[in-house]
Structures are given as structure tokens and as C-alpha cells.
Design a protein around this motif. Structure first.
Motif, PDB file in Angstrom:
ATOM      1  N   PRO A  41      41.779  -0.656  55.224  1.00 46.62           N
ATOM      2  CA  PRO A  41      40.836   0.460  55.151  1.00 46.62           C
ATOM      3  C   PRO A  41      40.157   0.548  53.796  1.00 46.62           C
ATOM      4  O   PRO A  41      40.716   0.142  52.772  1.00 46.62           O
ATOM      5  CB  PRO A  41      41.718   1.684  55.400  1.00 46.62           C
ATOM      6  CG  PRO A  41      43.065   1.272  54.905  1.00 46.62           C
ATOM      7  CD  PRO A  41      43.184  -0.204  55.191  1.00 46.62           C
ATOM      8  N   CYS A  42      38.945   1.106  53.803  1.00 45.69           N
ATOM      9  CA  CYS A  42      38.167   1.294  52.578  1.00 45.69           C
ATOM     10  C   CYS A  42      37.851   2.770  52.367  1.00 45.69           C
ATOM     11  O   CYS A  42      37.649   3.522  53.329  1.00 45.69           O
ATOM     12  CB  CYS A  42      36.844   0.530  52.651  1.00 45.69           C
ATOM     13  SG  CYS A  42      36.997  -1.250  52.592  1.00 45.69           S
ATOM     14  N   ALA A  43      37.775   3.151  51.100  1.00 47.59           N
ATOM     15  CA  ALA A  43      37.261   4.462  50.718  1.00 47.59           C
ATOM     16  C   ALA A  43      36.151   4.249  49.706  1.00 47.59           C
ATOM     17  O   ALA A  43      36.226   3.338  48.871  1.00 47.59           O
ATOM     18  CB  ALA A  43      38.362   5.333  50.128  1.00 47.59           C
ATOM     19  N   PHE A  44      35.110   5.048  49.799  1.00 50.05           N
ATOM     20  CA  PHE A  44      34.018   5.002  48.825  1.00 50.05           C
ATOM     21  C   PHE A  44      34.364   5.934  47.677  1.00 50.05           C
ATOM     22  O   PHE A  44      34.533   7.135  47.874  1.00 50.05           O
ATOM     23  CB  PHE A  44      32.710   5.419  49.494  1.00 50.05           C
ATOM     24  CG  PHE A  44      31.565   5.687  48.533  1.00 50.05           C
ATOM     25  CD1 PHE A  44      31.335   4.861  47.442  1.00 50.05           C
ATOM     26  CD2 PHE A  44      30.709   6.764  48.747  1.00 50.05           C
ATOM     27  CE1 PHE A  44      30.288   5.106  46.568  1.00 50.05           C
ATOM     28  CE2 PHE A  44      29.650   7.014  47.894  1.00 50.05           C
ATOM     29  CZ  PHE A  44      29.434   6.185  46.792  1.00 50.05           C
ATOM     30  N   PHE A  45      34.496   5.385  46.458  1.00 51.09           N
ATOM     31  CA  PHE A  45      34.688   6.214  45.274  1.00 51.09           C
ATOM     32  C   PHE A  45      33.342   6.384  44.603  1.00 51.09           C
ATOM     33  O   PHE A  45      32.756   5.426  44.097  1.00 51.09           O
ATOM     34  CB  PHE A  45      35.698   5.591  44.313  1.00 51.09           C
ATOM     35  CG  PHE A  45      35.792   6.324  42.998  1.00 51.09           C
ATOM     36  CD1 PHE A  45      35.873   7.715  42.960  1.00 51.09           C
ATOM     37  CD2 PHE A  45      35.799   5.637  41.801  1.00 51.09           C
ATOM     38  CE1 PHE A  45      35.948   8.394  41.753  1.00 51.09           C
ATOM     39  CE2 PHE A  45      35.884   6.302  40.587  1.00 51.09           C
ATOM     40  CZ  PHE A  45      35.949   7.690  40.570  1.00 51.09           C
ATOM     41  N   SER A  46      32.833   7.613  44.610  1.00 49.33           N
ATOM     42  CA  SER A  46      31.529   7.909  44.033  1.00 49.33           C
ATOM     43  C   SER A  46      31.678   8.402  42.606  1.00 49.33           C
ATOM     44  O   SER A  46      32.324   9.421  42.352  1.00 49.33           O
ATOM     45  CB  SER A  46      30.806   8.980  44.864  1.00 49.33           C
ATOM     46  OG  SER A  46      29.651   9.429  44.179  1.00 49.33           O
TER      47      SER A  46
ATOM     48  N   LEU B  16      51.748   2.083  46.838  1.00 51.95           N
ATOM     49  CA  LEU B  16      50.576   1.484  47.467  1.00 51.95           C
ATOM     50  C   LEU B  16      50.033   0.357  46.595  1.00 51.95           C
ATOM     51  O   LEU B  16      50.193   0.358  45.368  1.00 51.95           O
ATOM     52  CB  LEU B  16      49.489   2.529  47.676  1.00 51.95           C
ATOM     53  CG  LEU B  16      49.801   3.703  48.607  1.00 51.95           C
ATOM     54  CD1 LEU B  16      48.739   4.782  48.463  1.00 51.95           C
ATOM     55  CD2 LEU B  16      49.884   3.228  50.055  1.00 51.95           C
ATOM     56  N   HIS B  17      49.369  -0.591  47.249  1.00 52.26           N
ATOM     57  CA  HIS B  17      48.591  -1.588  46.520  1.00 52.26           C
ATOM     58  C   HIS B  17      47.116  -1.300  46.813  1.00 52.26           C
ATOM     59  O   HIS B  17      46.653  -1.405  47.947  1.00 52.26           O
ATOM     60  CB  HIS B  17      48.946  -3.007  46.965  1.00 52.26           C
ATOM     61  CG  HIS B  17      48.108  -4.059  46.286  1.00 52.26           C
ATOM     62  ND1 HIS B  17      47.952  -5.334  46.797  1.00 52.26           N
ATOM     63  CD2 HIS B  17      47.365  -4.025  45.142  1.00 52.26           C
ATOM     64  CE1 HIS B  17      47.157  -6.023  46.004  1.00 52.26           C
ATOM     65  NE2 HIS B  17      46.787  -5.263  44.997  1.00 52.26           N
TER      66      HIS B  17
ATOM     67  N   PRO C  89      45.949  -5.814  50.704  1.00 54.65           N
ATOM     68  CA  PRO C  89      46.245  -4.530  50.046  1.00 54.65           C
ATOM     69  C   PRO C  89      46.273  -3.397  51.060  1.00 54.65           C
ATOM     70  O   PRO C  89      45.837  -3.543  52.212  1.00 54.65           O
ATOM     71  CB  PRO C  89      45.084  -4.370  49.075  1.00 54.65           C
ATOM     72  CG  PRO C  89      43.955  -5.114  49.724  1.00 54.65           C
ATOM     73  CD  PRO C  89      44.598  -6.299  50.396  1.00 54.65           C
ATOM     74  N   ASN C  90      46.773  -2.248  50.620  1.00 52.28           N
ATOM     75  CA  ASN C  90      46.798  -1.062  51.484  1.00 52.28           C
ATOM     76  C   ASN C  90      45.437  -0.387  51.574  1.00 52.28           C
ATOM     77  O   ASN C  90      45.086   0.166  52.611  1.00 52.28           O
ATOM     78  CB  ASN C  90      47.828  -0.058  50.970  1.00 52.28           C
ATOM     79  CG  ASN C  90      49.219  -0.643  50.901  1.00 52.28           C
ATOM     80  OD1 ASN C  90      49.799  -0.739  49.821  1.00 52.28           O
ATOM     81  ND2 ASN C  90      49.763  -1.051  52.029  1.00 52.28           N
ATOM     82  N   TRP C  91      44.707  -0.408  50.455  1.00 52.14           N
ATOM     83  CA  TRP C  91      43.404   0.250  50.412  1.00 52.14           C
ATOM     84  C   TRP C  91      42.452  -0.528  49.504  1.00 52.14           C
ATOM     85  O   TRP C  91      42.886  -1.192  48.558  1.00 52.14           O
ATOM     86  CB  TRP C  91      43.524   1.678  49.860  1.00 52.14           C
ATOM     87  CG  TRP C  91      43.923   2.701  50.865  1.00 52.14           C
ATOM     88  CD1 TRP C  91      45.178   3.146  51.123  1.00 52.14           C
ATOM     89  CD2 TRP C  91      43.049   3.410  51.746  1.00 52.14           C
ATOM     90  NE1 TRP C  91      45.160   4.089  52.115  1.00 52.14           N
ATOM     91  CE2 TRP C  91      43.865   4.277  52.516  1.00 52.14           C
ATOM     92  CE3 TRP C  91      41.674   3.411  51.974  1.00 52.14           C
ATOM     93  CZ2 TRP C  91      43.319   5.135  53.486  1.00 52.14           C
ATOM     94  CZ3 TRP C  91      41.145   4.261  52.942  1.00 52.14           C
ATOM     95  CH2 TRP C  91      41.970   5.107  53.687  1.00 52.14           C
TER      96      TRP C  91
ATOM     97  N   ASN D 149      48.685   9.067  53.659  1.00 47.93           N
ATOM     98  CA  ASN D 149      48.748   9.572  55.033  1.00 47.93           C
ATOM     99  C   ASN D 149      47.804   8.846  55.976  1.00 47.93           C
ATOM    100  O   ASN D 149      48.059   8.777  57.180  1.00 47.93           O
ATOM    101  CB  ASN D 149      48.439  11.071  55.053  1.00 47.93           C
ATOM    102  CG  ASN D 149      49.518  11.883  54.388  1.00 47.93           C
ATOM    103  OD1 ASN D 149      50.668  11.447  54.301  1.00 47.93           O
ATOM    104  ND2 ASN D 149      49.157  13.056  53.887  1.00 47.93           N
ATOM    105  N   ASN D 150      46.724   8.306  55.429  1.00 50.44           N
ATOM    106  CA  ASN D 150      45.794   7.562  56.275  1.00 50.44           C
ATOM    107  C   ASN D 150      46.218   6.112  56.456  1.00 50.44           C
ATOM    108  O   ASN D 150      45.623   5.398  57.256  1.00 50.44           O
ATOM    109  CB  ASN D 150      44.380   7.609  55.679  1.00 50.44           C
ATOM    110  CG  ASN D 150      43.620   8.832  56.115  1.00 50.44           C
ATOM    111  OD1 ASN D 150      42.948   8.828  57.139  1.00 50.44           O
ATOM    112  ND2 ASN D 150      43.741   9.905  55.345  1.00 50.44           N
ATOM    113  N   TYR D 151      47.198   5.694  55.681  1.00 54.91           N
ATOM    114  CA  TYR D 151      47.667   4.311  55.836  1.00 54.91           C
ATOM    115  C   TYR D 151      48.913   4.245  56.711  1.00 54.91           C
ATOM    116  O   TYR D 151      49.066   3.367  57.545  1.00 54.91           O
ATOM    117  CB  TYR D 151      47.975   3.682  54.475  1.00 54.91           C
ATOM    118  CG  TYR D 151      48.425   2.240  54.611  1.00 54.91           C
ATOM    119  CD1 TYR D 151      47.505   1.233  54.873  1.00 54.91           C
ATOM    120  CD2 TYR D 151      49.768   1.903  54.535  1.00 54.91           C
ATOM    121  CE1 TYR D 151      47.905  -0.080  55.039  1.00 54.91           C
ATOM    122  CE2 TYR D 151      50.183   0.578  54.698  1.00 54.91           C
ATOM    123  CZ  TYR D 151      49.242  -0.396  54.952  1.00 54.91           C
ATOM    124  OH  TYR D 151      49.644  -1.691  55.123  1.00 54.91           O
ATOM    125  N   ILE D 152      49.831   5.191  56.513  1.00 54.20           N
ATOM    126  CA  ILE D 152      51.108   5.158  57.234  1.00 54.20           C
ATOM    127  C   ILE D 152      50.879   5.344  58.729  1.00 54.20           C
ATOM    128  O   ILE D 152      50.130   6.224  59.124  1.00 54.20           O
ATOM    129  CB  ILE D 152      52.052   6.244  56.687  1.00 54.20           C
ATOM    130  CG1 ILE D 152      52.389   5.928  55.218  1.00 54.20           C
ATOM    131  CG2 ILE D 152      53.318   6.344  57.498  1.00 54.20           C
ATOM    132  CD1 ILE D 152      53.134   7.026  54.522  1.00 54.20           C
TER     133      ILE D 152
END
Length: 484
Positions: free
Chosen positions: A133-138, A7-8, A111-113, A481-484
Motif C-alpha cells: 500500500p501507498c500513502a501520499f505525504f504532502s 513496520l518497514h 515493505p509494509n508501506w 491498522n491499515n496494514y494488519i
């Protein structure tokens, strides 16, 4: 892309080292698993980050984004470490000015994420325009996120109008004093009494108010949580399983996963004259390191209390004096990491020279906490410092200073691994007598044995590399799994 392709991932932390360093550790964990990371920050911040191990350096690219000029922001200020608290909103305004450059970067790199922090509330919409897609890293504990509440309340703010409301558990957290004898079949219906003290609530109320950046801090958080595909939290399910489930099922109603504790890298930050992100194979032992460790070597096992309140803690001069005099009154050996020597009481260092050391240079905190002579840690309750201490099983004396540190202190007290210094509810002040009493209770008296035993139990969670790595593997699996 094939399921085995790397992944990138773009990592984009808020401009505070308490945020950048956990993001860096997360980036290194991803790189160890073969993935490529683009780590975005400002040029000066990147120069000040710790060095990357040679085997990981090819997979982590540091992307410097110079901040635009903002009136009121001091020259060369690129992190919260560079500005007083009242100028932090100007730093957020400068951060917001990076939106066009970030948009160009995402369009070019695809990028992938994107792993985003709370402050960059405009990132998810930029990413959505190009389908990333984005994820919040807390970097905050799950319990702190839960106390802040659901995105709807963060965006509206109408339920947080008074300081008094912030001194009580909100309605989505069941207060331990209500219906305490009843049981519930729902795993998310646990009870906790964590809340802010009155003096802490005043700071929190400011986070719900619009500041000079143009929006409030909680609005930023609300947009990020609502817009991101899932939330990753710097915690462990054995510590905060109930809080994680509460976030998942009731507050955020989306996937919330722990990534483990991501303990800090054990080396000093760089300076503006060195490129610390290049590879290195040697470690230099400084004179400051040697002086501290030699002093500890001369002390008896588990007799020293280590005192450190973080590099950005703002404490009034009179309270610095109360802390110093409390350590003196306790008659317990201490090592105090404190750079502002001029603020100490007159004659203090001479009076305590036989059993105390004030270290005014950089302190190798990992080495200190690992030393056989250290028996407890007086801390400001910064999450990174707590993680380091509990990895070595040290009981804690809790002196929270700002942000969510009061909530962290309440959680640690609930787990019986720490005890708070008594404070005035109104203004947060404390006395030398209160400091001395707590220090002696933890280090000398019978009551300290129970805290030490609980802290030793907690070490089994914090020092368990296997389970922390499993959390990271599960996080990577979700990314894939959320990207593929």
C-alpha cells in the motif's frame, strides 16, 4: 505480522530539499517509534542531507538511486537546487527513469508501506503489483491541496483553462463574499477567499500544462492522490481543521490526516565531500554562525527584522534592489540572509552598516529566529520557514515568490499573523516605498502590536510538541491498522 512488530516504511520524496527535508523529519519520527525506514534519493542528495542522530541511525537506511542520463539535464544535477526553473521538467523525466529500479527494490524488500511524494505518479501502480500500500505525504498545506482540487479535475484539467479562473476560489471552496451572512450546519462549508494573484496564477497555469517530462505536474498529483490509500499532510488540526475536513469529505473523499509540523532539523546541509547521514555527537560552530549571532547580540530586544527568501527563490535584479532600498528606507535594523552579494545596489552595505547586516554565508536560521533581538520575519512564505518562525511567535512580512507560496500568504493573512508587501497584480513587482511602509508598520507602528499578539497566540499551536507528537502517533496507528 504481529501488531507489535516494527513496520518497514519506504520514504520517497521529490528531488527538492523543500520536500526531502520534511520526508527526513517524518522518517526520524517513525524511527523514534521503533520503525524501520528506507529513504530513497540520489547519491548526491543523500550526501547533502543533515546528519541522523546516533540513536536513530540504525533504523534509517539511505538507498541511493543514481539518475539516468536525460538530454538537457546538466551533469551532476540531482535536485531542483542544481538547475534553473526551466530545467526542472528534465529532472522529473530523470526521476521517471527510476521506475524499473524502484520496482526491483520493492519486489526484493516487500515493505509494509510506501510514503510517496506528488511527482512519482508511477509508484502506486508499481507497488500495487506486489500488494504494497501507498500513502501520499504532502509537504503542502491542506489549504493548498484544497485549492488544487479533486483528482478528477487534476487528471482532466478542463476546469482550469484560464489564468482568470486561478485568481478566484474554485467552486468547491465557498467564497467569503458570497452568502457571507448565511450559516451552514456542515462543518466543511466554511468560507475562505484565498486565491492566487494574477502574476501567481500564470505560474499555476504552467503546472496544469504538459511539460518536457511528458506529463503535467497536476496530472502527477492527481494520479498519486487517486491511487494512494490515504493522504498525510504536514499540518495541524488546530490550524487547518476545516481544510482537512473539506479534503476528507468533499474533495478527496478518503482519509486525510495531519502529521504535525515536523519542524526542520537545525543544522546545515552537507556537501558532496562528506557523508552527512552518518552519526555524530559533536556540533561545529562556524565562523558564519559566530558573526551572525555576535551581531544579533549587539542589538536591542525585538528590534531586528530577519529577511530570508529561500535558497531557490528567483528574484529579478531590479526587485532585489527595491527590497534592499526598502530596508534602507525603513530605518529598521535588519539581518538579511542573501548569498548573491554582487546583485545588491552599489554602496548599499556601506550605507546600512550601522544597523544592517547582509549574511552571505550559511545562516543558522533556527538560532536567528530564537534570538531575543529578532522581532519579525520577512519571508518568501515557504512552509518550512513559516513553521520555524511561528514556533517562536514572530509576526510575518509576506513576500511570496513561487509555487503555492501566494496561497500560504493568504492563509497567514486570514489568521492575522502576517501582512503582505504590496505587489503589482499584473507582474508581481513591488517598490521600495511599499517594503519600507510594511516593515515600519510591523516593527515600529501601533498596527504591528496586533500582528505580534496573534503570532504569539499561534506559537501555542506551532510550538506544542505534545499535540504534534499525538498527530504522529495517530498517523502511525493508521499505518499499522491499515496494514494488519
Amino acid at each position: 505480522m504481529a501488531s507489535s512488530d516494527p513496520l518497514h516504511v519506504v520514504a520517497f520524496p521529490w528531488l527538492a530539499f523543500g520536500h526531502m527535508l520534511p520526508f527526513l523529519e517524518l522518517s526520524k519520527s517513525l524511527a523514534r517509534r521503533g520503525h524501520r525506514v528506507s529513504f530513497i534519493s540520489t547519491p548526491r542528495n543523500i550526501r547533502r542531507l543533515p546528519q541522523i542522530p546516533p540513536d536513530l541511525s540504525p533504523r534509517i537506511d539511505f538507498i541511493p538511486f543514481p539518475l539516468p542520463h536525460v538530454d538537457g539535464l546538466p551533469a551532476n544535477a540531482e535536485s531542483t537546487n542544481d538547475v534553473p526553473p526551466d530545467k526542472v521538467p528534465n529532472l522529473k523525466k530523470a526521476l521517471d527513469g527510476l521506475k524499473p529500479r524502484f520496482a526491483d527494490f520493492v519486489k526484493e524488500k516487500n515493505p509494509n508501506w510506501i510514503l510517496v511524494d506528488f511527482a512519482q505518479y508511477w509508484v502506486p501502480s508499481v507497488a500495487a503489483e506486489v500488494g504494497v500500500p501507498c500513502a501520499f505525504f504532502s509537504i503542502y498545506m491542506a489549504s493548498s491541496l484544497a485549492f488544487a482540487g479533486p483528482p478528477s479535475d487534476l487528471l482532466d484539467g478542463s476546469s482550469w483553462r484560464t489564468v482568470e479562473q486561478l485568481t478566484k476560489p474554485p467552486h468547491w471552496i465557498i467564497h467569503s463574499s458570497s452568502s457571507s451572512s448565511s450559516s451552514s450546519s456542515s462543518s466543511s462549508s466554511f468560507r475562505s477567499s484565498i486565491a492566487n494573484r494574477l502574476h501567481e496564477a500564470r505560474w499555476f497555469l504552467g503546472a496544469y500544462s504538459m511539460n518536457d517530462s511528458g506529463v503535467s505536474d497536476v496530472y502527477r498529483l492527481g494520479v498519486v492522490v487517486e491511487s494512494c490509500r490515504f493522504v498525510a499532510v504536514r499540518t495541524h488540526d488546530k490550524l487547518e481543521s476545516d481544510w482537512l475536513q473539506l479534503l476528507r469529505e468533499s474533495i478527496y473523499k478518503k482519509t486525510v490526516v495531519p502529521v504535525g509540523f515536523l519542524p526542520p532539523t537545525q543544522q546545515p546541509l552537507g556537501d558532496d565531500n562528506t557523508t552527512t547521514t552518518t552519526t555524530t555527537t559533536t556540533t561545529t560552530i562556524s565562523a558564519d554562525d559566530r558573526a551572525v549571532i555576535e551581531w544579533l547580540d549587539a542589538q536591542s530586544p525585538r528590534t531586528v527584522i530577519y529577511v530570508a527568501l529561500g535558497s531557490e527563490a528567483v528574484i529579478a535584479s531590479e526587485l532585489v534592489h527595491e527590497l534592499a532600498c526598502g530596508l534602507e528606507l525603513s530605518k529598521v535594523p535588519f539581518l538579511w540572509a542573501y548569498r548573491q552579494q554582487s546583485r545588491l545596489p552599489e554602496g548599499f552595505e556601506d550605507r546600512v552598516r550601522s544597523r544592517g547586516l547582509v549574511a552571505t554565508g550559511w545562516v543558522p536560521q533556527h538560532k536567528v529566529l530564537a534570538h531575543r533581538s529578532v522581532g519579525a520575519f520577512l519571508t518568501h512564505c515557504g512552509w518550512s520557514s513559516v513553521i520555524e518562525a511561528l514556533r517562536f511567535g514572530h509576526p510575518l512580512i509576506l513576500l511570496p515568490v513561487a509555487v503555492d507560496q501566494g496561497l500560504i500568504a493568504r492563509v497567514l493573512a486570514e489568521h492575522k499573523v502576517g501582512v503582505e508587501v504590496p505587489r503589482d497584480e499584473e507582474d508581481g513587482s513591488f517598490t521600495r516605498a511599499g517594503v519600507a511602509e510594511v516593515v515600519r508598520m510591523v516593527m515600529v507602528e501601533e498596527g504591528g502590536k496586533a500582528l505580534a499578539a496573534k503570532a504569539k497566540e499561534m506559537k501555542e499551536i506551532f510550538a506544542d510538541e505534545g499535540s504534534n507528537e499525538r498527530h504522529m502517533d495517530e498517523f502511525v496507528s493508521i499505518l499499522r491498522n491499515n496494514y494488519i
